[in-house]
Design an enzyme around this catalytic site. Structure first.
Site, PDB file in Angstrom:
ATOM      1  N   HIS A 200       0.850  -1.192   0.000  1.00  0.00           N
ATOM      2  CA  HIS A 200       0.000   0.000   0.000  1.00  0.00           C
ATOM      3  C   HIS A 200       0.892   1.252   0.000  1.00  0.00           C
ATOM      4  O   HIS A 200       1.892   1.314   0.722  1.00  0.00           O
ATOM      5  CB  HIS A 200      -0.888  -0.016   1.250  1.00  0.00           C
ATOM      6  CG  HIS A 200      -2.009   0.961   1.209  1.00  0.00           C
ATOM      7  ND1 HIS A 200      -3.334   0.579   1.187  1.00  0.00           N
ATOM      8  CD2 HIS A 200      -2.029   2.318   1.192  1.00  0.00           C
ATOM      9  CE1 HIS A 200      -4.096   1.654   1.170  1.00  0.00           C
ATOM     10  NE2 HIS A 200      -3.317   2.722   1.167  1.00  0.00           N
TER      11      HIS A 200
ATOM     12  N   HIS B 179       2.780   4.161   1.029  1.00  0.00           N
ATOM     13  CA  HIS B 179       3.001   4.715   2.366  1.00  0.00           C
ATOM     14  C   HIS B 179       4.482   5.022   2.552  1.00  0.00           C
ATOM     15  O   HIS B 179       5.338   4.596   1.783  1.00  0.00           O
ATOM     16  CB  HIS B 179       2.545   3.745   3.454  1.00  0.00           C
ATOM     17  CG  HIS B 179       3.456   2.569   3.645  1.00  0.00           C
ATOM     18  ND1 HIS B 179       3.553   1.534   2.731  1.00  0.00           N
ATOM     19  CD2 HIS B 179       4.355   2.260   4.634  1.00  0.00           C
ATOM     20  CE1 HIS B 179       4.435   0.640   3.154  1.00  0.00           C
ATOM     21  NE2 HIS B 179       4.950   1.062   4.298  1.00  0.00           N
TER      22      HIS B 179
ATOM     23  N   GLN C  98       7.312   6.314   6.058  1.00  0.00           N
ATOM     24  CA  GLN C  98       7.473   6.284   7.507  1.00  0.00           C
ATOM     25  C   GLN C  98       8.206   7.536   7.975  1.00  0.00           C
ATOM     26  O   GLN C  98       8.769   8.276   7.172  1.00  0.00           O
ATOM     27  CB  GLN C  98       8.247   5.036   7.937  1.00  0.00           C
ATOM     28  CG  GLN C  98       7.554   3.725   7.584  1.00  0.00           C
ATOM     29  CD  GLN C  98       8.282   2.528   8.165  1.00  0.00           C
ATOM     30  OE1 GLN C  98       8.398   2.379   9.378  1.00  0.00           O
ATOM     31  NE2 GLN C  98       8.785   1.670   7.290  1.00  0.00           N
TER      32      GLN C  98
END
Length: 334
Positions: free
Chosen positions: A169, A171, A173
Protein backbone atom coordinates in the site's frame (compact mmCIF):
# COMPACT_ATOMS: atom_id res chain seq x y z
CA UNK A 1 -2.87 7.66 18.19
CA UNK A 2 -4.30 8.15 14.70
CA UNK A 3 -3.91 11.50 12.91
CA UNK A 4 -5.97 12.22 9.79
CA UNK A 5 -5.08 15.04 7.39
CA UNK A 6 -7.06 16.27 4.41
CA UNK A 7 -8.94 18.96 2.57
CA UNK A 8 -12.27 17.36 3.59
CA UNK A 9 -13.54 15.57 6.66
CA UNK A 10 -12.89 11.81 6.71
CA UNK A 11 -15.85 9.51 6.25
CA UNK A 12 -17.09 7.12 8.89
CA UNK A 13 -16.57 6.83 12.63
CA UNK A 14 -13.69 5.31 14.57
CA UNK A 15 -14.33 1.80 15.85
CA UNK A 16 -13.95 1.17 19.59
CA UNK A 17 -11.52 -1.72 19.19
CA UNK A 18 -7.94 -1.33 18.01
CA UNK A 19 -5.07 -3.43 16.70
CA UNK A 20 -2.69 -4.74 19.32
CA UNK A 21 0.79 -3.26 19.28
CA UNK A 22 4.01 -5.20 19.62
CA UNK A 23 5.23 -3.09 22.54
CA UNK A 24 8.18 -0.78 23.12
CA UNK A 25 10.86 -3.43 23.60
CA UNK A 26 13.92 -2.10 21.81
CA UNK A 27 17.37 -0.97 22.89
CA UNK A 28 20.41 0.93 21.62
CA UNK A 29 23.93 -0.44 21.54
CA UNK A 30 27.06 1.54 20.72
CA UNK A 31 29.56 0.23 18.15
CA UNK A 32 32.93 1.51 19.38
CA UNK A 33 34.78 0.70 16.15
CA UNK A 34 32.31 2.54 13.92
CA UNK A 35 31.34 5.33 16.30
CA UNK A 36 27.61 4.82 15.79
CA UNK A 37 24.46 3.44 17.37
CA UNK A 38 22.46 0.40 16.30
CA UNK A 39 18.87 -0.35 17.31
CA UNK A 40 17.91 -3.86 18.45
CA UNK A 41 14.20 -4.59 18.12
CA UNK A 42 13.55 -8.32 18.11
CA UNK A 43 9.76 -7.87 18.09
CA UNK A 44 9.99 -6.58 14.50
CA UNK A 45 10.80 -10.11 13.33
CA UNK A 46 7.06 -10.88 13.51
CA UNK A 47 5.77 -7.77 11.68
CA UNK A 48 3.13 -8.08 8.96
CA UNK A 49 4.65 -9.40 5.72
CA UNK A 50 3.09 -9.02 2.26
CA UNK A 51 -0.59 -9.44 3.17
CA UNK A 52 -3.26 -9.92 0.52
CA UNK A 53 -5.34 -6.94 -0.56
CA UNK A 54 -8.20 -8.31 1.55
CA UNK A 55 -5.97 -8.12 4.63
CA UNK A 56 -4.31 -4.79 3.81
CA UNK A 57 -3.74 -3.14 7.23
CA UNK A 58 -3.32 0.33 5.65
CA UNK A 59 -6.66 0.31 3.81
CA UNK A 60 -9.72 2.13 5.16
CA UNK A 61 -11.78 0.13 7.64
CA UNK A 62 -15.13 -0.80 6.09
CA UNK A 63 -18.21 -1.37 8.28
CA UNK A 64 -18.29 -5.12 7.62
CA UNK A 65 -14.58 -5.68 7.04
CA UNK A 66 -11.64 -6.41 9.32
CA UNK A 67 -10.22 -3.65 11.48
CA UNK A 68 -7.27 -1.89 9.87
CA UNK A 69 -4.82 0.74 11.12
CA UNK A 70 -7.13 3.50 9.83
CA UNK A 71 -10.45 3.22 11.60
CA UNK A 72 -12.44 5.23 9.02
CA UNK A 73 -14.13 4.20 5.79
CA UNK A 74 -12.36 6.93 3.79
CA UNK A 75 -9.53 9.40 4.36
CA UNK A 76 -6.83 11.34 2.49
CA UNK A 77 -3.57 11.00 4.46
CA UNK A 78 -3.27 9.09 7.74
CA UNK A 79 -0.46 8.96 10.31
CA UNK A 80 -0.16 6.55 13.23
CA UNK A 81 2.52 5.04 15.45
CA UNK A 82 4.17 1.95 13.98
CA UNK A 83 3.02 -1.12 15.92
CA UNK A 84 6.42 -2.72 15.29
CA UNK A 85 8.50 0.32 16.16
CA UNK A 86 12.29 0.38 16.32
CA UNK A 87 12.12 3.54 18.44
CA UNK A 88 9.39 4.13 21.01
CA UNK A 89 8.55 6.97 23.42
CA UNK A 90 8.06 4.43 26.22
CA UNK A 91 11.22 2.39 25.63
CA UNK A 92 12.92 1.45 28.89
CA UNK A 93 16.52 0.87 29.82
CA UNK A 94 17.70 -2.72 29.26
CA UNK A 95 18.17 -4.71 32.45
CA UNK A 96 21.79 -5.41 31.59
CA UNK A 97 24.24 -4.92 28.75
CA UNK A 98 26.87 -7.41 27.54
CA UNK A 99 30.26 -6.80 29.18
CA UNK A 100 32.20 -4.02 27.51
CA UNK A 101 29.12 -2.73 25.70
CA UNK A 102 27.42 0.64 26.11
CA UNK A 103 23.75 1.09 25.38
CA UNK A 104 20.46 2.47 26.47
CA UNK A 105 16.75 2.75 25.79
CA UNK A 106 15.67 3.17 22.17
CA UNK A 107 13.56 6.24 22.94
CA UNK A 108 12.12 8.13 20.02
CA UNK A 109 9.25 7.43 17.68
CA UNK A 110 8.34 5.60 14.48
CA UNK A 111 5.26 6.67 12.56
CA UNK A 112 3.63 5.30 9.43
CA UNK A 113 2.32 7.80 6.86
CA UNK A 114 -0.36 6.39 4.54
CA UNK A 115 -0.35 8.43 1.34
CA UNK A 116 -3.79 7.40 0.07
CA UNK A 117 -6.74 5.11 0.82
CA UNK A 118 -6.09 3.39 -2.52
CA UNK A 119 -4.17 0.12 -2.44
CA UNK A 120 -2.02 1.04 -5.43
CA UNK A 121 -0.14 4.16 -6.49
CA UNK A 122 3.00 6.15 -5.76
CA UNK A 123 4.29 9.69 -5.47
CA UNK A 124 4.18 9.96 -9.25
CA UNK A 125 0.53 8.94 -9.58
CA UNK A 126 -0.77 11.05 -6.69
CA UNK A 127 -2.10 14.39 -7.89
CA UNK A 128 -0.39 17.65 -7.02
CA UNK A 129 -2.90 18.53 -4.31
CA UNK A 130 -2.26 15.23 -2.54
CA UNK A 131 1.50 15.74 -2.73
CA UNK A 132 1.09 19.26 -1.29
CA UNK A 133 -0.96 17.74 1.52
CA UNK A 134 1.73 15.14 2.14
CA UNK A 135 4.44 17.81 2.44
CA UNK A 136 2.20 19.67 4.92
CA UNK A 137 1.87 16.43 6.90
CA UNK A 138 5.64 16.01 7.04
CA UNK A 139 6.00 19.59 8.24
CA UNK A 140 3.42 19.03 10.98
CA UNK A 141 5.18 15.87 12.17
CA UNK A 142 8.57 17.65 12.10
CA UNK A 143 7.09 20.27 14.43
CA UNK A 144 5.58 17.63 16.73
CA UNK A 145 8.88 15.74 17.07
CA UNK A 146 10.83 18.95 17.57
CA UNK A 147 8.55 19.97 20.45
CA UNK A 148 9.37 16.65 22.11
CA UNK A 149 13.07 17.47 21.94
CA UNK A 150 14.07 14.61 19.66
CA UNK A 151 17.45 15.06 17.99
CA UNK A 152 16.78 14.04 14.41
CA UNK A 153 13.58 13.40 12.43
CA UNK A 154 13.55 11.77 9.00
CA UNK A 155 10.50 11.11 6.81
CA UNK A 156 11.26 8.47 4.19
CA UNK A 157 9.74 6.09 1.69
CA UNK A 158 10.99 2.62 0.80
CA UNK A 159 9.48 1.55 -2.51
CA UNK A 160 9.56 -1.96 -3.93
CA UNK A 161 10.03 -5.49 -2.66
CA UNK A 162 13.69 -5.26 -3.70
CA UNK A 163 14.17 -2.66 -0.95
CA UNK A 164 12.50 -4.89 1.64
CA UNK A 165 9.03 -3.36 1.66
CA UNK A 166 6.57 -5.60 3.53
CA UNK A 167 3.38 -3.66 2.71
CA UNK A 168 2.57 -2.69 -0.87
CA UNK A 169 0.00 0.00 0.00
CA UNK A 170 1.43 3.49 -0.84
CA UNK A 171 3.00 4.72 2.37
CA UNK A 172 6.13 6.05 3.99
CA UNK A 173 7.47 6.28 7.51
CA UNK A 174 8.95 8.82 9.90
CA UNK A 175 11.75 7.94 12.31
CA UNK A 176 12.54 10.36 15.14
CA UNK A 177 15.85 9.61 16.87
CA UNK A 178 17.10 10.54 20.35
CA UNK A 179 20.55 11.07 18.80
CA UNK A 180 21.87 12.45 15.52
CA UNK A 181 22.85 9.52 13.26
CA UNK A 182 26.46 9.54 12.14
CA UNK A 183 25.73 10.24 8.45
CA UNK A 184 23.58 13.25 9.29
CA UNK A 185 26.08 14.47 11.91
CA UNK A 186 28.87 14.50 9.32
CA UNK A 187 26.67 16.41 6.86
CA UNK A 188 25.54 18.89 9.53
CA UNK A 189 29.12 19.55 10.58
CA UNK A 190 30.16 20.06 6.93
CA UNK A 191 27.49 22.73 6.52
CA UNK A 192 28.43 24.31 9.85
CA UNK A 193 32.05 24.43 8.66
CA UNK A 194 31.05 26.36 5.54
CA UNK A 195 30.14 23.87 2.80
CA UNK A 196 27.60 25.61 0.54
CA UNK A 197 25.38 23.17 -1.36
CA UNK A 198 23.53 25.98 -3.10
CA UNK A 199 26.57 27.72 -4.61
CA UNK A 200 27.42 25.21 -7.41
CA UNK A 201 23.85 24.26 -8.37
CA UNK A 202 23.54 26.61 -11.36
CA UNK A 203 26.92 25.48 -12.66
CA UNK A 204 25.96 21.84 -12.15
CA UNK A 205 22.53 22.04 -13.77
CA UNK A 206 23.47 21.95 -17.49
CA UNK A 207 25.33 18.65 -16.99
CA UNK A 208 23.77 17.15 -13.89
CA UNK A 209 20.27 18.62 -13.92
CA UNK A 210 17.19 16.47 -14.46
CA UNK A 211 14.39 19.03 -14.11
CA UNK A 212 13.89 22.56 -12.85
CA UNK A 213 10.68 23.67 -11.13
CA UNK A 214 10.68 27.33 -10.15
CA UNK A 215 13.49 27.92 -7.64
CA UNK A 216 14.10 24.19 -7.05
CA UNK A 217 15.77 21.56 -9.17
CA UNK A 218 16.21 17.80 -9.38
CA UNK A 219 19.85 16.89 -10.02
CA UNK A 220 22.16 13.90 -10.03
CA UNK A 221 24.92 15.14 -7.72
CA UNK A 222 28.40 14.74 -9.23
CA UNK A 223 29.38 12.73 -6.14
CA UNK A 224 26.33 10.41 -6.28
CA UNK A 225 26.98 6.99 -4.75
CA UNK A 226 24.06 5.13 -6.32
CA UNK A 227 23.46 4.84 -10.07
CA UNK A 228 20.72 7.34 -10.99
CA UNK A 229 20.71 8.91 -7.52
CA UNK A 230 18.66 12.13 -7.60
CA UNK A 231 18.48 15.04 -5.17
CA UNK A 232 15.82 17.74 -4.90
CA UNK A 233 17.06 21.03 -3.51
CA UNK A 234 17.43 24.72 -4.25
CA UNK A 235 20.03 27.45 -4.10
CA UNK A 236 18.41 29.08 -1.07
CA UNK A 237 19.51 27.55 2.21
CA UNK A 238 16.58 26.28 4.29
CA UNK A 239 16.67 24.02 7.35
CA UNK A 240 13.72 21.96 6.15
CA UNK A 241 10.57 22.07 4.01
CA UNK A 242 8.77 24.02 6.74
CA UNK A 243 10.83 27.06 5.64
CA UNK A 244 9.80 26.86 1.99
CA UNK A 245 8.02 29.81 0.38
CA UNK A 246 4.69 28.98 -1.35
CA UNK A 247 6.51 28.84 -4.70
CA UNK A 248 9.18 26.50 -3.34
CA UNK A 249 6.53 24.38 -1.62
CA UNK A 250 4.64 23.83 -4.90
CA UNK A 251 7.85 23.16 -6.81
CA UNK A 252 8.94 20.60 -4.22
CA UNK A 253 5.61 18.74 -4.37
CA UNK A 254 5.83 18.70 -8.16
CA UNK A 255 9.38 17.34 -8.27
CA UNK A 256 8.58 14.51 -5.83
CA UNK A 257 6.12 13.20 -8.39
CA UNK A 258 8.20 14.01 -11.45
CA UNK A 259 11.31 12.18 -10.23
CA UNK A 260 9.25 9.07 -9.41
CA UNK A 261 7.59 9.05 -12.84
CA UNK A 262 10.94 9.62 -14.51
CA UNK A 263 12.45 6.53 -12.88
CA UNK A 264 9.53 4.34 -13.90
CA UNK A 265 9.69 5.60 -17.49
CA UNK A 266 13.45 5.09 -17.73
CA UNK A 267 13.42 1.51 -16.45
CA UNK A 268 9.99 0.49 -17.76
CA UNK A 269 8.85 -0.75 -14.36
CA UNK A 270 7.94 0.34 -10.84
CA UNK A 271 11.45 1.30 -9.79
CA UNK A 272 12.71 0.29 -6.35
CA UNK A 273 13.92 3.42 -4.59
CA UNK A 274 14.77 4.71 -1.14
CA UNK A 275 13.65 8.31 -0.70
CA UNK A 276 14.48 10.37 2.39
CA UNK A 277 14.17 13.97 3.55
CA UNK A 278 17.46 15.30 4.90
CA UNK A 279 16.55 18.21 7.16
CA UNK A 280 18.44 19.95 9.95
CA UNK A 281 19.19 17.97 13.11
CA UNK A 282 18.55 19.64 16.46
CA UNK A 283 20.91 22.59 16.95
CA UNK A 284 21.83 23.01 13.26
CA UNK A 285 18.90 25.05 11.91
CA UNK A 286 21.02 28.09 11.06
CA UNK A 287 23.60 26.33 8.89
CA UNK A 288 21.96 23.23 7.41
CA UNK A 289 20.87 23.04 3.75
CA UNK A 290 17.83 20.80 3.23
CA UNK A 291 17.73 18.28 0.40
CA UNK A 292 15.69 15.21 -0.48
CA UNK A 293 17.50 12.21 -1.92
CA UNK A 294 16.34 9.28 -4.02
CA UNK A 295 18.60 6.22 -4.00
CA UNK A 296 17.80 4.06 -7.02
CA UNK A 297 18.25 0.31 -6.60
CA UNK A 298 18.56 -0.36 -10.34
CA UNK A 299 21.66 0.17 -12.48
CA UNK A 300 19.86 -0.92 -15.68
CA UNK A 301 16.41 -2.35 -16.53
CA UNK A 302 16.05 -5.59 -14.59
CA UNK A 303 19.50 -5.27 -12.99
CA UNK A 304 19.80 -4.47 -9.30
CA UNK A 305 22.60 -2.46 -7.77
CA UNK A 306 23.92 -4.79 -5.08
CA UNK A 307 26.21 -3.52 -2.36
CA UNK A 308 29.18 -5.86 -2.63
CA UNK A 309 31.37 -7.04 0.24
CA UNK A 310 33.92 -4.25 -0.17
CA UNK A 311 31.18 -1.60 -0.22
CA UNK A 312 29.48 -3.00 2.86
CA UNK A 313 32.75 -3.39 4.73
CA UNK A 314 34.28 -0.01 3.88
CA UNK A 315 31.37 2.26 2.87
CA UNK A 316 33.46 3.03 -0.24
CA UNK A 317 30.98 2.70 -3.10
CA UNK A 318 31.79 1.66 -6.67
CA UNK A 319 29.29 3.45 -8.91
CA UNK A 320 28.36 1.65 -12.14
CA UNK A 321 26.98 4.67 -14.00
CA UNK A 322 28.68 8.05 -14.29
CA UNK A 323 26.52 10.79 -12.77
CA UNK A 324 26.78 12.83 -15.97
CA UNK A 325 25.35 9.98 -18.04
CA UNK A 326 22.65 9.19 -15.48
CA UNK A 327 21.47 12.80 -15.49
CA UNK A 328 21.39 12.89 -19.30
CA UNK A 329 19.29 9.73 -19.49
CA UNK A 330 16.82 10.91 -16.87
CA UNK A 331 16.60 14.40 -18.39
CA UNK A 332 15.84 12.99 -21.84
CA UNK A 333 12.86 11.04 -20.41
CA UNK A 334 11.03 14.27 -19.53
Amino acid sequence: MLYLYGYDMPKGEPRPDSLEGAGPGAELRWHPLRGEWSVYAAHRQNRTFMPSKADDPLAPTTPDGPLTEVEFSDFEVAVFQNRFASLHPDATMPEAMPPGTDGGAANGDCEVVVFSPEAEGNLGTLDQDRRRLLVSVWNDRYEAMSKRGLAYTMPFESRGAEVGVTLQHPHGQIYAFPFIPQVQKVAADAFADGYDLGAPLEDWFPTYGVERAGPLMAIVPPYARYPYEVWITGARRVAGPWEYTPEEFDAYAHLLGSVTRCYDALFGQATPTMMSLQAAPKGYDGSFHFWTQFFCLLRAPGRLKYLASVEQATSVFTVDVMPEQAAKQLREIL
